[in-house]
Scaffold this motif. Structure first.
Motif, PDB file in Angstrom:
ATOM      1  N   GLU A 159       0.825  -1.211   0.000  1.00  0.00           N
ATOM      2  CA  GLU A 159       0.000   0.000   0.000  1.00  0.00           C
ATOM      3  C   GLU A 159       0.857   1.257   0.000  1.00  0.00           C
ATOM      4  O   GLU A 159       0.508   2.259  -0.631  1.00  0.00           O
ATOM      5  N   GLU A 160       1.987   1.230   0.690  1.00  0.00           N
ATOM      6  CA  GLU A 160       2.880   2.385   0.721  1.00  0.00           C
ATOM      7  C   GLU A 160       3.476   2.634  -0.661  1.00  0.00           C
ATOM      8  O   GLU A 160       3.638   3.787  -1.083  1.00  0.00           O
ATOM      9  N   PHE A 161       3.823   1.557  -1.340  1.00  0.00           N
ATOM     10  CA  PHE A 161       4.336   1.674  -2.705  1.00  0.00           C
ATOM     11  C   PHE A 161       3.292   2.311  -3.610  1.00  0.00           C
ATOM     12  O   PHE A 161       3.594   3.225  -4.395  1.00  0.00           O
ATOM     13  N   THR A 171       1.101   5.920 -12.651  1.00  0.00           N
ATOM     14  CA  THR A 171       0.419   4.622 -12.623  1.00  0.00           C
ATOM     15  C   THR A 171       1.456   3.514 -12.702  1.00  0.00           C
ATOM     16  O   THR A 171       2.585   3.731 -13.155  1.00  0.00           O
ATOM     17  N   LEU A 172       1.041   2.315 -12.290  1.00  0.00           N
ATOM     18  CA  LEU A 172       1.949   1.176 -12.362  1.00  0.00           C
ATOM     19  C   LEU A 172       2.332   0.896 -13.805  1.00  0.00           C
ATOM     20  O   LEU A 172       3.490   0.553 -14.096  1.00  0.00           O
ATOM     21  N   GLU A 173       1.382   1.055 -14.718  1.00  0.00           N
ATOM     22  CA  GLU A 173       1.669   0.820 -16.136  1.00  0.00           C
ATOM     23  C   GLU A 173       2.716   1.801 -16.654  1.00  0.00           C
ATOM     24  O   GLU A 173       3.619   1.421 -17.418  1.00  0.00           O
ATOM     25  N   GLN A 174       2.605   3.068 -16.239  1.00  0.00           N
ATOM     26  CA  GLN A 174       3.606   4.058 -16.648  1.00  0.00           C
ATOM     27  C   GLN A 174       4.976   3.704 -16.091  1.00  0.00           C
ATOM     28  O   GLN A 174       5.991   3.843 -16.786  1.00  0.00           O
ATOM     29  N   LEU A 175       5.003   3.255 -14.848  1.00  0.00           N
ATOM     30  CA  LEU A 175       6.267   2.875 -14.240  1.00  0.00           C
ATOM     31  C   LEU A 175       6.885   1.693 -14.974  1.00  0.00           C
ATOM     32  O   LEU A 175       8.086   1.670 -15.246  1.00  0.00           O
TER      33      LEU A 175
END
Length: 253
Positions: A159-161, A171-175
């Motif tokens: 959750e912190e991530f 977003t995770l996808e961007q990362l």
């Protein structure tokens, strides 16, 4: 009144930004004093006056511009304003954590210069991505996931991530996309696809560069210990110069 060094912030990697977001900035002094300032992103920033767009941004900068509008076209590929806005939002958060007053005249000028540097870096990034395509450099899903896992390990809870990503408007996808591109460019920067003697750097050139960087960072180490790293970085600069000379680049802001 607190001011920050622009080059120190340009050298901060994404993983560090995520940690800073999670920690509320308690470790930002470490980032500002990072001895590893030999980062290709800072060294490829334009010299003053190199681009004719230096005064093109108004006092409000890129913040209120249409995110879908292109800021540059590189070999026919558009770079959207959104990329500059996202980069600036990350730095603005770090500036706030540093207690920097954006109304201060010197800081305001530094922010304007930072926008121009980031624009130039985005152009360089697009050039390198295109070259990675041309060289058929691929990165597996497993390699991307391994890098993600290393970032996640810096947080106690998932959750912190996720909160750190949200704070960075990421977003995770961007990362994942950025990690993939980063690793493709890292492979490209080994220059393994080039002839070994295509770019040469003399010891005098390397030593001259060392003398420049050691003035601002006396803890960087002895010349002999980092000579090879310096020579490799200067070769990369020459390689990128060639890519820029061969490219069609149009700056739109």
């Amino acid at each position: 009144m607190k001011r920050v060094d622009k080059k120190a912030f340009l050298a901060i990697p994404l993983s560090t930004m995520l940690v800073l977001a999670a920690c509320g900035g308690e470790n930002t002094n470490d980032a500002e004093n990072d001895p590893n300032n030999m980062n290709e992103t800072t060294e490829n920033a334009p010299e003053e006056g190199e681009n004719n767009n230096e005064t093109a941004m108004d006092e409000e900068g890129a913040v209120d511009a249409d995110p879908d509008e292109p800021i540059a076209i590189v070999n026919g590929e558009e770079i959207p304003m959104e990329e500059l806005q996202m980069q600036m939002s990350q730095y603005e958060m770090l500036f706030a954590q540093q207690g920097m007053d954006p109304e201060d005249e010197e800081n305001a000028a530094m922010i304007q210069e930072l926008q121009q540097d980031i624009l130039d870096l985005l152009v360089n990034q697009e050039l390198l991505n295109q070259e990675a395509d041309a060289q058929n450099i691929e990165v597996s899903d497993e390699e991307v996931e391994e890098e993600l896992d290393q970032m996640r390990e810096q947080f106690e809870e998932e959750e912190e991530f996720e909160q750190a990503l949200e704070m960075q408007n990421y977003t995770l996808e961007q990362l994942e996309d950025d990690i993939r591109q980063m690793k493709r460019v890292q492979e490209l920067q080994t220059m393994a696809h080039l002839d070994e003697d295509q770019y040469t750097v003399s010891e005098d050139e390397a030593r001259e560069y060392y003398e420049e960087i050691v003035m601002s960072n006396p803890e960087i180490g002895e010349f002999e210990d980092i000579q090879e790293d310096i020579e490799n970085e200067l070769k990369l600069d020459l390689y990128l110069d060639d890519l820029r000379e061969q490219a069609e680049i149009e700056i739109l802001i």
